[in-house]
Scaffold this motif. Structure first.
Motif, mmCIF file in Angstrom:
data_model
loop_
_atom_site.group_PDB
_atom_site.id
_atom_site.type_symbol
_atom_site.label_atom_id
_atom_site.label_comp_id
_atom_site.label_asym_id
_atom_site.label_seq_id
_atom_site.Cartn_x
_atom_site.Cartn_y
_atom_site.Cartn_z
ATOM 1 N N THR A 99 -28.154 14.107 6.371
ATOM 2 C CA THR A 99 -29.115 14.970 5.687
ATOM 3 C C THR A 99 -29.412 14.388 4.317
ATOM 4 O O THR A 99 -28.550 13.777 3.696
ATOM 5 C CB THR A 99 -28.591 16.412 5.535
ATOM 6 O OG1 THR A 99 -27.345 16.358 4.857
ATOM 7 C CG2 THR A 99 -28.410 17.102 6.865
ATOM 8 N N VAL A 100 -30.626 14.602 3.856
ATOM 9 C CA VAL A 100 -31.046 14.112 2.548
ATOM 10 C C VAL A 100 -31.637 15.299 1.796
ATOM 11 O O VAL A 100 -32.489 16.009 2.322
ATOM 12 C CB VAL A 100 -32.104 12.993 2.670
ATOM 13 C CG1 VAL A 100 -32.597 12.554 1.297
ATOM 14 C CG2 VAL A 100 -31.526 11.814 3.429
ATOM 15 N N GLY A 101 -31.189 15.486 0.576
ATOM 16 C CA GLY A 101 -31.726 16.555 -0.261
ATOM 17 C C GLY A 101 -32.835 16.049 -1.155
ATOM 18 O O GLY A 101 -32.722 14.986 -1.741
ATOM 19 N N CYS A 102 -33.910 16.792 -1.229
ATOM 20 C CA CYS A 102 -35.069 16.485 -2.084
ATOM 21 C C CYS A 102 -35.277 17.671 -3.002
ATOM 22 O O CYS A 102 -36.115 18.536 -2.717
ATOM 23 C CB CYS A 102 -36.324 16.340 -1.229
ATOM 24 S SG CYS A 102 -36.760 14.733 -0.774
ATOM 25 N N ALA A 103 -34.506 17.783 -4.028
ATOM 26 C CA ALA A 103 -34.578 18.942 -4.921
ATOM 27 C C ALA A 103 -35.709 18.797 -5.932
ATOM 28 O O ALA A 103 -36.171 17.694 -6.212
ATOM 29 C CB ALA A 103 -33.264 19.129 -5.641
ATOM 30 N N LYS A 104 -36.131 19.932 -6.460
ATOM 31 C CA LYS A 104 -37.215 19.935 -7.449
ATOM 32 C C LYS A 104 -36.728 19.401 -8.799
ATOM 33 O O LYS A 104 -37.493 18.869 -9.573
ATOM 34 C CB LYS A 104 -37.750 21.354 -7.601
ATOM 35 C CG LYS A 104 -38.448 21.850 -6.349
ATOM 36 C CD LYS A 104 -38.739 23.351 -6.506
ATOM 37 C CE LYS A 104 -38.976 23.991 -5.180
ATOM 38 N NZ LYS A 104 -37.798 24.080 -4.323
ATOM 39 N N SER A 105 -35.457 19.594 -9.080
ATOM 40 C CA SER A 105 -34.944 19.117 -10.378
ATOM 41 C C SER A 105 -33.560 18.525 -10.196
ATOM 42 O O SER A 105 -32.937 18.683 -9.184
ATOM 43 C CB SER A 105 -34.900 20.264 -11.378
ATOM 44 O OG SER A 105 -34.118 21.330 -10.897
ATOM 45 N N PRO A 154 -24.564 20.577 -8.750
ATOM 46 C CA PRO A 154 -23.495 20.725 -9.755
ATOM 47 C C PRO A 154 -22.099 20.925 -9.151
ATOM 48 O O PRO A 154 -21.111 20.494 -9.712
ATOM 49 C CB PRO A 154 -23.914 21.960 -10.549
ATOM 50 C CG PRO A 154 -25.394 22.003 -10.402
ATOM 51 C CD PRO A 154 -25.689 21.473 -9.019
ATOM 52 N N ARG A 155 -22.044 21.541 -7.972
ATOM 53 C CA ARG A 155 -20.748 21.735 -7.310
ATOM 54 C C ARG A 155 -20.462 20.665 -6.272
ATOM 55 O O ARG A 155 -19.517 20.763 -5.498
ATOM 56 C CB ARG A 155 -20.710 23.116 -6.649
ATOM 57 C CG ARG A 155 -20.721 24.239 -7.665
ATOM 58 C CD ARG A 155 -20.498 25.568 -6.962
ATOM 59 N NE ARG A 155 -20.277 26.601 -7.946
ATOM 60 C CZ ARG A 155 -21.091 27.629 -8.150
ATOM 61 N NH1 ARG A 155 -22.173 27.776 -7.418
ATOM 62 N NH2 ARG A 155 -20.812 28.524 -9.062
ATOM 63 N N ARG A 156 -21.343 19.656 -6.180
ATOM 64 C CA ARG A 156 -21.224 18.502 -5.265
ATOM 65 C C ARG A 156 -21.365 18.867 -3.787
ATOM 66 O O ARG A 156 -20.968 18.108 -2.911
ATOM 67 C CB ARG A 156 -19.894 17.758 -5.486
ATOM 68 C CG ARG A 156 -19.749 17.169 -6.863
ATOM 69 C CD ARG A 156 -20.728 16.029 -7.033
ATOM 70 N NE ARG A 156 -20.636 15.485 -8.368
ATOM 71 C CZ ARG A 156 -21.662 15.451 -9.213
ATOM 72 N NH1 ARG A 156 -22.826 15.916 -8.866
ATOM 73 N NH2 ARG A 156 -21.517 14.939 -10.396
ATOM 74 N N LEU A 157 -21.882 20.046 -3.493
ATOM 75 C CA LEU A 157 -22.105 20.440 -2.106
ATOM 76 C C LEU A 157 -23.297 21.387 -2.053
ATOM 77 O O LEU A 157 -23.144 22.585 -1.884
ATOM 78 C CB LEU A 157 -20.869 21.117 -1.507
ATOM 79 C CG LEU A 157 -20.919 21.280 0.011
ATOM 80 C CD1 LEU A 157 -20.822 19.937 0.719
ATOM 81 C CD2 LEU A 157 -19.822 22.203 0.492
ATOM 82 N N GLY A 158 -24.478 20.815 -2.197
ATOM 83 C CA GLY A 158 -25.689 21.610 -2.126
ATOM 84 C C GLY A 158 -26.130 21.839 -0.697
ATOM 85 O O GLY A 158 -25.421 21.503 0.264
ATOM 86 N N LEU A 159 -27.310 22.400 -0.545
ATOM 87 C CA LEU A 159 -27.853 22.759 0.767
ATOM 88 C C LEU A 159 -27.830 21.594 1.750
ATOM 89 O O LEU A 159 -27.361 21.734 2.882
ATOM 90 C CB LEU A 159 -29.288 23.275 0.602
ATOM 91 C CG LEU A 159 -30.037 23.593 1.880
ATOM 92 C CD1 LEU A 159 -29.450 24.816 2.545
ATOM 93 C CD2 LEU A 159 -31.507 23.800 1.605
ATOM 94 N N ASP A 179 -32.306 12.966 14.500
ATOM 95 C CA ASP A 179 -31.514 11.869 13.939
ATOM 96 C C ASP A 179 -31.049 12.185 12.525
ATOM 97 O O ASP A 179 -30.068 11.630 12.053
ATOM 98 C CB ASP A 179 -32.322 10.577 13.927
ATOM 99 C CG ASP A 179 -32.638 10.090 15.331
ATOM 100 O OD1 ASP A 179 -31.775 10.237 16.218
ATOM 101 O OD2 ASP A 179 -33.740 9.573 15.547
ATOM 102 N N GLY A 180 -31.758 13.047 11.829
ATOM 103 C CA GLY A 180 -31.430 13.410 10.464
ATOM 104 C C GLY A 180 -32.333 14.535 10.007
ATOM 105 O O GLY A 180 -33.284 14.893 10.683
ATOM 106 N N VAL A 181 -32.010 15.080 8.828
ATOM 107 C CA VAL A 181 -32.767 16.211 8.293
ATOM 108 C C VAL A 181 -33.076 15.962 6.828
ATOM 109 O O VAL A 181 -32.214 15.507 6.068
ATOM 110 C CB VAL A 181 -31.956 17.528 8.450
ATOM 111 C CG1 VAL A 181 -32.709 18.703 7.866
ATOM 112 C CG2 VAL A 181 -31.611 17.787 9.903
ATOM 113 N N LEU A 182 -34.303 16.275 6.433
ATOM 114 C CA LEU A 182 -34.732 16.216 5.040
ATOM 115 C C LEU A 182 -34.826 17.649 4.542
ATOM 116 O O LEU A 182 -35.533 18.462 5.139
ATOM 117 C CB LEU A 182 -36.083 15.516 4.933
ATOM 118 C CG LEU A 182 -36.663 15.304 3.543
ATOM 119 C CD1 LEU A 182 -35.750 14.402 2.717
ATOM 120 C CD2 LEU A 182 -38.045 14.697 3.658
ATOM 121 N N CYS A 183 -34.096 17.985 3.488
ATOM 122 C CA CYS A 183 -33.997 19.364 3.005
ATOM 123 C C CYS A 183 -34.641 19.531 1.637
ATOM 124 O O CYS A 183 -34.570 18.640 0.801
ATOM 125 C CB CYS A 183 -32.540 19.772 2.864
ATOM 126 S SG CYS A 183 -31.611 19.799 4.375
#
Length: 76
Positions: free
Chosen positions: A70-76, A53-58, A41-45
């Motif tokens: 998809t949802v991004g969970c970045a370290k910073s 910064p480029r508005r299109l991360g992983l 149903d979705g992905v957590l990345c």
């Protein structure tokens, strides 16, 4: 509840370029997602989404390719 687990590894063909993580990781992620038998149903990345910064991360890049939220969970 945990439904399914999978693992995947592969050779990295794209060089390390800061800000372009998705080009290194998405080929392996696509192979991994193809191995999953359950409906996704979705992905957590572990990476940025549109907060990149480029508005299109992983996460955003992967979501466009697989057509799923998809949802991004970045370290910073």
């Amino acid at each position: 509840a945990l439904v399914e687990t999978r693992a995947c590894s592969g050779a990295v063909t794209f060089p390390y370029v800061p800000g372009l993580l998705s080009f290194r990781e998405i080929p392996v992620l696509l192979r991994l997602l193809a191995r999953i038998r359950s409906t996704i149903d979705g992905v957590l990345c572990d990476g940025q989404g549109i907060a990149h910064p480029r508005r299109l991360g992983l996460a955003a890049h992967l979501g466009l390719l697989i057509g799923k939220p998809t949802v991004g969970c970045a370290k910073s």
